[in-house]
Design a protein around this motif. Structure first.
Motif, mmCIF file in Angstrom:
data_model
loop_
_atom_site.group_PDB
_atom_site.id
_atom_site.type_symbol
_atom_site.label_atom_id
_atom_site.label_comp_id
_atom_site.label_asym_id
_atom_site.label_seq_id
_atom_site.Cartn_x
_atom_site.Cartn_y
_atom_site.Cartn_z
ATOM 1 N N MET A 1 4.234 5.260 43.850
ATOM 2 C CA MET A 1 3.345 4.697 42.856
ATOM 3 C C MET A 1 3.479 5.509 41.564
ATOM 4 N N SER A 2 3.426 4.837 40.466
ATOM 5 C CA SER A 2 3.528 5.489 39.164
ATOM 6 C C SER A 2 2.127 5.684 38.580
ATOM 7 N N TRP A 3 1.568 6.860 38.828
ATOM 8 C CA TRP A 3 0.219 7.164 38.341
ATOM 9 C C TRP A 3 0.286 7.788 36.960
ATOM 10 N N ASP A 4 -0.766 7.589 36.185
ATOM 11 C CA ASP A 4 -0.822 8.123 34.822
ATOM 12 C C ASP A 4 -0.825 9.642 34.795
ATOM 13 N N LEU A 5 -1.454 10.259 35.783
ATOM 14 C CA LEU A 5 -1.558 11.720 35.854
ATOM 15 C C LEU A 5 -1.220 12.171 37.273
ATOM 16 N N ALA A 6 -0.971 13.449 37.422
ATOM 17 C CA ALA A 6 -0.653 14.018 38.734
ATOM 18 C C ALA A 6 -1.908 14.151 39.591
ATOM 19 N N ALA A 7 -1.702 14.210 40.881
ATOM 20 C CA ALA A 7 -2.738 14.520 41.864
ATOM 21 C C ALA A 7 -3.975 13.630 41.775
ATOM 22 N N PRO A 8 -3.813 12.306 41.851
ATOM 23 C CA PRO A 8 -4.983 11.432 41.788
ATOM 24 C C PRO A 8 -5.815 11.477 43.060
ATOM 25 N N PHE A 9 -7.100 11.185 42.918
ATOM 26 C CA PHE A 9 -7.947 10.866 44.063
ATOM 27 C C PHE A 9 -7.901 9.343 44.142
ATOM 28 N N ILE A 10 -7.570 8.798 45.321
ATOM 29 C CA ILE A 10 -7.300 7.363 45.459
ATOM 30 C C ILE A 10 -8.177 6.746 46.538
ATOM 31 N N ILE A 11 -8.694 5.553 46.228
ATOM 32 C CA ILE A 11 -9.348 4.745 47.251
ATOM 33 C C ILE A 11 -8.603 3.410 47.349
ATOM 34 N N ASP A 12 -8.607 2.841 48.535
ATOM 35 C CA ASP A 12 -8.022 1.532 48.771
ATOM 36 C C ASP A 12 -9.107 0.478 48.628
ATOM 37 N N LEU A 13 -8.751 -0.642 48.036
ATOM 38 C CA LEU A 13 -9.676 -1.750 47.835
ATOM 39 C C LEU A 13 -9.038 -3.048 48.318
ATOM 40 N N HIS A 14 -9.862 -3.924 48.841
ATOM 41 C CA HIS A 14 -9.428 -5.266 49.241
ATOM 42 C C HIS A 14 -10.320 -6.247 48.490
ATOM 43 N N VAL A 15 -9.725 -7.098 47.668
ATOM 44 C CA VAL A 15 -10.498 -8.036 46.861
ATOM 45 C C VAL A 15 -11.083 -9.111 47.773
ATOM 46 N N GLN A 16 -12.404 -9.186 47.767
ATOM 47 C CA GLN A 16 -13.145 -10.119 48.626
ATOM 48 C C GLN A 16 -13.472 -11.404 47.859
ATOM 49 N N ALA A 17 -13.839 -12.442 48.591
ATOM 50 C CA ALA A 17 -14.214 -13.725 47.978
ATOM 51 C C ALA A 17 -15.372 -13.547 46.996
ATOM 52 N N GLU A 18 -16.333 -12.682 47.322
ATOM 53 C CA GLU A 18 -17.484 -12.484 46.430
ATOM 54 C C GLU A 18 -17.118 -11.758 45.127
ATOM 55 N N ASP A 19 -15.920 -11.185 45.044
ATOM 56 C CA ASP A 19 -15.453 -10.532 43.821
ATOM 57 C C ASP A 19 -14.886 -11.536 42.816
ATOM 58 N N ILE A 20 -14.629 -12.756 43.265
ATOM 59 C CA ILE A 20 -13.927 -13.761 42.461
ATOM 60 C C ILE A 20 -14.920 -14.580 41.637
ATOM 61 N N ASP A 21 -14.544 -14.825 40.373
ATOM 62 C CA ASP A 21 -15.413 -15.608 39.488
ATOM 63 C C ASP A 21 -14.911 -17.049 39.362
ATOM 64 N N GLY A 22 -15.514 -17.800 38.483
ATOM 65 C CA GLY A 22 -15.171 -19.200 38.290
ATOM 66 C C GLY A 22 -13.772 -19.438 37.759
ATOM 67 N N PHE A 23 -13.129 -18.401 37.271
ATOM 68 C CA PHE A 23 -11.763 -18.522 36.768
ATOM 69 C C PHE A 23 -10.723 -18.223 37.839
ATOM 70 N N GLY A 24 -11.181 -17.854 39.050
ATOM 71 C CA GLY A 24 -10.265 -17.624 40.160
ATOM 72 C C GLY A 24 -9.700 -16.226 40.257
ATOM 73 N N HIS A 25 -10.235 -15.316 39.473
ATOM 74 C CA HIS A 25 -9.787 -13.918 39.583
ATOM 75 C C HIS A 25 -10.994 -13.003 39.689
ATOM 76 N N ALA A 26 -10.742 -11.730 39.969
ATOM 77 C CA ALA A 26 -11.844 -10.775 40.129
ATOM 78 C C ALA A 26 -12.655 -10.697 38.846
ATOM 79 N N ASN A 27 -13.956 -10.786 38.991
ATOM 80 C CA ASN A 27 -14.872 -10.715 37.862
ATOM 81 C C ASN A 27 -14.926 -9.295 37.332
ATOM 82 N N ASN A 28 -15.139 -9.174 36.025
ATOM 83 C CA ASN A 28 -15.180 -7.838 35.423
ATOM 84 C C ASN A 28 -16.275 -6.964 36.028
ATOM 85 N N ALA A 29 -17.363 -7.559 36.499
ATOM 86 C CA ALA A 29 -18.430 -6.773 37.123
ATOM 87 C C ALA A 29 -17.950 -6.115 38.415
#
Length: 144
Positions: A1-29
């Protein structure tokens, strides 16, 4: 992975249906929720959890978010969100940088920066960082 800085702290995320807005992508919230989750998990890893915040009557509260939305996330996307503490003035303020990446194609979806201010929980007023915050957050500061 090409990270902006060295030694990141990383979490994994899975985009859920409740994250999706009326435009079909993850909502900014949803992105803001993910930033908070990542910052909290990193703080916990550094030994500064909610119990410790309450014991010290101090917390790091968001005073500013700067978010650049670069590409969209979609339902069922697997993502990785990285954070780094990039500044701590040793008095009142701390700044985190975030980078959200979709590993399947290597695209950076978001870059963000959040400024936190130390507050006294009992009053909500700004207060100097306690020694425990300096010991936990200070050594985690990454410089470019």
């Amino acid at each position: 992975m090409s990270w902006d800085l060295a030694a990141p702290f990383i979490i994994d995320l899975h985009v859920q249906a409740e994250d999706i807005d009326g435009f079909g992508h993850a909502n900014n919230a949803a992105y803001v929720v993910w930033l908070e989750r990542c910052a909290w998990r990193h703080s916990q890893r550094l030994g500064l959890d909610l119990t410790e915040y309450r014991r010290l009557d101090r917390a790091m509260a968001v005073s500013r978010h700067e978010i650049d939305y670069l590409a969209s996330a979609y339902e069922d996307d697997e993502l990785q969100l990285a954070t780094w503490i990039v500044d701590c003035d040793q008095r009142l303020r701390m700044t985190r940088h975030f980078q959200l990446v979709r590993p399947s194609d290597g695209v950076t979806l978001l870059r963000a920066q959040t400024t936190f201010v130390c507050i006294e929980l009992s009053t909500g007023k700004p207060k100097r960082l306690p020694p425990e915050f300096l010991e936990g957050y200070g050594p985690a500061v990454v410089t470019a």
